[in-house]
Design a protein around this motif. Structure first.
Motif, mmCIF file in Angstrom:
data_model
loop_
_atom_site.group_PDB
_atom_site.id
_atom_site.type_symbol
_atom_site.label_atom_id
_atom_site.label_comp_id
_atom_site.label_asym_id
_atom_site.label_seq_id
_atom_site.Cartn_x
_atom_site.Cartn_y
_atom_site.Cartn_z
ATOM 1 N N ALA A 116 -36.741 -12.503 30.179
ATOM 2 C CA ALA A 116 -37.232 -11.129 30.000
ATOM 3 C C ALA A 116 -36.043 -10.195 29.773
ATOM 4 O O ALA A 116 -35.077 -10.201 30.547
ATOM 5 C CB ALA A 116 -38.021 -10.697 31.234
ATOM 6 N N SER A 117 -36.103 -9.406 28.724
ATOM 7 C CA SER A 117 -34.985 -8.527 28.373
ATOM 8 C C SER A 117 -35.473 -7.436 27.431
ATOM 9 O O SER A 117 -36.448 -7.628 26.690
ATOM 10 C CB SER A 117 -33.875 -9.346 27.689
ATOM 11 O OG SER A 117 -32.912 -8.509 27.107
ATOM 12 N N ASN A 118 -34.771 -6.308 27.435
ATOM 13 C CA ASN A 118 -35.083 -5.224 26.493
ATOM 14 C C ASN A 118 -34.090 -5.210 25.329
ATOM 15 O O ASN A 118 -33.948 -4.207 24.634
ATOM 16 C CB ASN A 118 -35.082 -3.874 27.206
ATOM 17 C CG ASN A 118 -33.706 -3.494 27.741
ATOM 18 O OD1 ASN A 118 -32.746 -4.295 27.691
ATOM 19 N ND2 ASN A 118 -33.585 -2.285 28.264
ATOM 20 N N PHE A 119 -33.395 -6.333 25.121
ATOM 21 C CA PHE A 119 -32.343 -6.383 24.113
ATOM 22 C C PHE A 119 -32.865 -6.021 22.731
ATOM 23 O O PHE A 119 -32.234 -5.245 21.999
ATOM 24 C CB PHE A 119 -31.701 -7.773 24.084
ATOM 25 C CG PHE A 119 -30.526 -7.878 23.147
ATOM 26 C CD1 PHE A 119 -29.277 -7.414 23.533
ATOM 27 C CD2 PHE A 119 -30.663 -8.426 21.875
ATOM 28 C CE1 PHE A 119 -28.185 -7.503 22.671
ATOM 29 C CE2 PHE A 119 -29.589 -8.515 21.008
ATOM 30 C CZ PHE A 119 -28.341 -8.054 21.410
ATOM 31 N N LEU A 120 -34.008 -6.551 22.336
ATOM 32 C CA LEU A 120 -34.533 -6.272 20.995
ATOM 33 C C LEU A 120 -34.890 -4.798 20.834
ATOM 34 O O LEU A 120 -34.615 -4.185 19.792
ATOM 35 C CB LEU A 120 -35.753 -7.140 20.708
ATOM 36 C CG LEU A 120 -35.523 -8.657 20.664
ATOM 37 C CD1 LEU A 120 -36.839 -9.390 20.396
ATOM 38 C CD2 LEU A 120 -34.482 -9.023 19.617
ATOM 39 N N GLU A 121 -35.474 -4.209 21.873
ATOM 40 C CA GLU A 121 -35.884 -2.803 21.811
ATOM 41 C C GLU A 121 -34.671 -1.876 21.758
ATOM 42 O O GLU A 121 -34.628 -0.925 20.970
ATOM 43 C CB GLU A 121 -36.769 -2.450 23.001
ATOM 44 C CG GLU A 121 -38.152 -3.081 22.970
ATOM 45 C CD GLU A 121 -38.152 -4.581 23.240
ATOM 46 O OE1 GLU A 121 -37.162 -5.066 23.847
ATOM 47 O OE2 GLU A 121 -39.124 -5.254 22.864
ATOM 48 N N THR A 122 -33.675 -2.144 22.583
ATOM 49 C CA THR A 122 -32.489 -1.278 22.577
ATOM 50 C C THR A 122 -31.689 -1.438 21.293
ATOM 51 O O THR A 122 -31.100 -0.471 20.799
ATOM 52 C CB THR A 122 -31.599 -1.551 23.805
ATOM 53 O OG1 THR A 122 -31.231 -2.938 23.842
ATOM 54 C CG2 THR A 122 -32.315 -1.187 25.097
ATOM 55 N N SER A 123 -31.694 -2.639 20.744
ATOM 56 C CA SER A 123 -31.009 -2.842 19.468
ATOM 57 C C SER A 123 -31.684 -2.045 18.359
ATOM 58 O O SER A 123 -31.015 -1.369 17.563
ATOM 59 C CB SER A 123 -31.007 -4.331 19.087
ATOM 60 O OG SER A 123 -30.212 -5.080 19.968
ATOM 61 N N ARG A 124 -33.008 -2.105 18.320
ATOM 62 C CA ARG A 124 -33.742 -1.381 17.284
ATOM 63 C C ARG A 124 -33.476 0.128 17.383
ATOM 64 O O ARG A 124 -33.261 0.801 16.363
ATOM 65 C CB ARG A 124 -35.238 -1.663 17.406
ATOM 66 C CG ARG A 124 -36.068 -1.118 16.249
ATOM 67 C CD ARG A 124 -37.543 -1.377 16.443
ATOM 68 N NE ARG A 124 -37.844 -2.808 16.581
ATOM 69 C CZ ARG A 124 -38.222 -3.393 17.704
ATOM 70 N NH1 ARG A 124 -38.362 -2.679 18.827
ATOM 71 N NH2 ARG A 124 -38.486 -4.675 17.740
ATOM 72 N N ALA A 125 -33.459 0.652 18.592
ATOM 73 C CA ALA A 125 -33.200 2.080 18.781
ATOM 74 C C ALA A 125 -31.781 2.442 18.334
ATOM 75 O O ALA A 125 -31.561 3.493 17.712
ATOM 76 C CB ALA A 125 -33.405 2.450 20.250
ATOM 77 N N ALA A 126 -30.835 1.575 18.633
ATOM 78 C CA ALA A 126 -29.450 1.842 18.234
ATOM 79 C C ALA A 126 -29.285 1.795 16.722
ATOM 80 O O ALA A 126 -28.566 2.616 16.132
ATOM 81 C CB ALA A 126 -28.521 0.839 18.904
ATOM 82 N N TYR A 127 -29.945 0.843 16.078
ATOM 83 C CA TYR A 127 -29.886 0.782 14.617
ATOM 84 C C TYR A 127 -30.536 2.004 13.989
ATOM 85 O O TYR A 127 -30.047 2.539 12.981
ATOM 86 C CB TYR A 127 -30.577 -0.490 14.103
ATOM 87 C CG TYR A 127 -29.806 -1.758 14.344
ATOM 88 C CD1 TYR A 127 -28.464 -1.860 13.979
ATOM 89 C CD2 TYR A 127 -30.415 -2.870 14.913
ATOM 90 C CE1 TYR A 127 -27.752 -3.029 14.195
ATOM 91 C CE2 TYR A 127 -29.715 -4.052 15.123
ATOM 92 C CZ TYR A 127 -28.384 -4.127 14.763
ATOM 93 O OH TYR A 127 -27.683 -5.295 14.972
ATOM 94 N N LEU A 128 -31.625 2.470 14.551
ATOM 95 C CA LEU A 128 -32.290 3.649 14.016
ATOM 96 C C LEU A 128 -31.369 4.864 14.089
ATOM 97 O O LEU A 128 -31.279 5.653 13.137
ATOM 98 C CB LEU A 128 -33.583 3.920 14.781
ATOM 99 C CG LEU A 128 -34.400 5.136 14.347
ATOM 100 C CD1 LEU A 128 -34.810 5.025 12.883
ATOM 101 C CD2 LEU A 128 -35.632 5.297 15.234
ATOM 102 N N GLN A 129 -30.677 5.034 15.212
ATOM 103 C CA GLN A 129 -29.726 6.138 15.351
ATOM 104 C C GLN A 129 -28.644 6.058 14.274
ATOM 105 O O GLN A 129 -28.296 7.064 13.641
ATOM 106 C CB GLN A 129 -29.086 6.097 16.736
ATOM 107 C CG GLN A 129 -28.044 7.181 16.972
ATOM 108 C CD GLN A 129 -27.289 6.982 18.283
ATOM 109 O OE1 GLN A 129 -27.319 5.889 18.876
ATOM 110 N NE2 GLN A 129 -26.619 8.028 18.750
#
Length: 415
Positions: free
Chosen positions: A315-328
């Protein structure tokens, strides 16, 4: 001032034979008669690798280069994946594994593609491969015979032309803009012939960041069924979608049995150097994938597979945090490019921007040279991705905020 000329690269080898008498080594005349197998005559080397090598040389010489040419996640591999490979090594999980992959990983992948991709696959439909590239290599080897044609939406990821060429097939470019404006079925009909064997379907796309919508994907699927074509689906950027949704074409009615879907952990989990991915297919395509893997690499490193299992089961939020960082990063780069007059459509997925650079030079190679020579900004010429890419260059925004800001500032000062 005149634009710098694009670099030219020569690849070759010279066989040197030592002279037992101690005189200067000579090159025997018979070398001139050597030749590669004919299936490799149309297979080239990657322009992107050439650019990367040039940038590495410049940096080794002490030059400042703002790197936007790469296709690599900027984040490190998550610790829980690295911890898993350490555990595998300590537990001596270092023996040969089944060439299709360890059962635990294949089961986890089957569950993932059913839950997230809505592909009704079982463990028997999964093979673990050395990155997305080996999956694609096996897919084309399994489908394409000499003389067969493969439809591909363009601009497109450049290695595909060489994968098709290795099979002695022919790539047929279908302009993405034409398909989106005039209809996918109508456009595909214009480019298909009685030699058409397959469609390469990449979404989100490299280099433009297009995410094909569900109606668009359904049109492609319907065309494939009607023409009895095979679909080779490349979903390397499935987890990097900003607008819309990612639709796996194999999830649509009638497509599972005619689709080979390739995935990679490289982009999703920042595991580019680990060389691990997977493919999903039914028979007879799975037999082809197994043979291509067995007689090339005989499988994937066993400890690496246990690390990949952790990627799917932790269980991890790695994919979600990556997507947010790429969007920024996407929004920062696009704002700067548009301010500079380099008009850029907003990519809906992946981590590339593909701006129009005709205000700098209509020739994308010349434009990329100017960006590198005058602003120290490394990009990839759009023409590398097919003639539909001319007039553009590819920027990757998978880099630090500081690099994006510094690169934009350099372009403001020097262009």
């Amino acid at each position: 001032m005149d634009a710098p000329q694009p670099a030219r690269y020569n690849f070759g080898f010279q066989r040197i034979v030592a002279n037992p008498g101690g005189s200067k080594p000579t090159v025997p005349a018979s070398v001139a008669g050597f030749r590669l197998a004919t299936r490799l005559e149309e297979v080239g080397f990657s322009d992107i690798v050439n650019i990367r090598n040039r940038v590495m040389t410049l940096r080794a010489q002490g030059a400042i280069v703002y790197q936007f040419e790469g296709g690599e996640p900027y984040r490190p591999t998550p610790d829980y994946i690295k911890d898993a490979i350490h555990s595998a090594l300590r537990e001596d999980k270092t023996r040969y594994a089944p060439s299709s992959g360890i059962p635990e990983l294949r089961r986890a992948i089957a569950e993932k593609v059913k839950d997230r991709n809505r592909i009704e696959a079982s463990e028997q439909n999964v093979i673990v491969v050395n990155g997305g590239m080996q999956g694609l290599f096996g897919a084309f080897q399994s489908v394409v015979d000499p003389g067969d044609e493969v439809l591909i939406f363009s601009p497109y990821w450049t290695p595909i032309k060489d994968l098709v060429a290795h099979c002695q097939g022919r790539l047929v470019l279908v302009p993405t803009n034409e398909a989106r404006s005039q209809g996918f079925r109508e456009t595909l009909t214009r480019y298909a012939t009685d030699r058409t064997r397959a469609i390469y379907f990449n979404t989100p796309t490299n280099p433009s960041g297009v995410v094909f919508t569900k109606p668009e994907t359904e049109e492609v699927a319907s065309f494939a069924v009607d023409r009895d074509l095979i679909v080779i689906a490349d979903e390397a950027y499935e987890d990097i979608v900003f607008e819309g949704e990612h639709v796996s074409i194999a999830s649509l009615d009638g497509l599972l049995e005619r689709t080979i879907t390739t995935f990679t952990l490289s982009k999703s989990f920042a595991m580019t150097g680990w060389r691990i991915g997977y493919a999903v297919a039914t028979e007879p395509w799975m037999t082809g994938l197994k043979k291509a893997t067995l007689y090339s690499s005989n499988g994937v490193s066993t400890p690496t597979q246990w690390a990949a299992l952790a990627a799917f089961t932790t269980a991890s939020n790695f994919l979600e945090t990556s997507r947010a960082a790429y969007l920024q990063r996407r929004d920062l780069l696009l704002a700067g490019l548009n301010e500079l007059g380099l008009t850029c459509a907003s990519p809906a997925g992946a981590f590339y921007a593909f701006p129009d650079i005709t205000s700098i030079n209509k020739d994308s190679r010349e434009a990329a040279e100017l960006l590198l020579g005058q602003a120290q900004v490394a990009t990839v010429p759009g023409v590398v991705f097919g003639p539909q890419g001319e007039g553009h260059v590819r920027f990757s925004f998978s880099t630090s905020i500081e690099t994006i800001e510094a690169g934009l500032e350099s372009m403001r000062r020097n262009l």
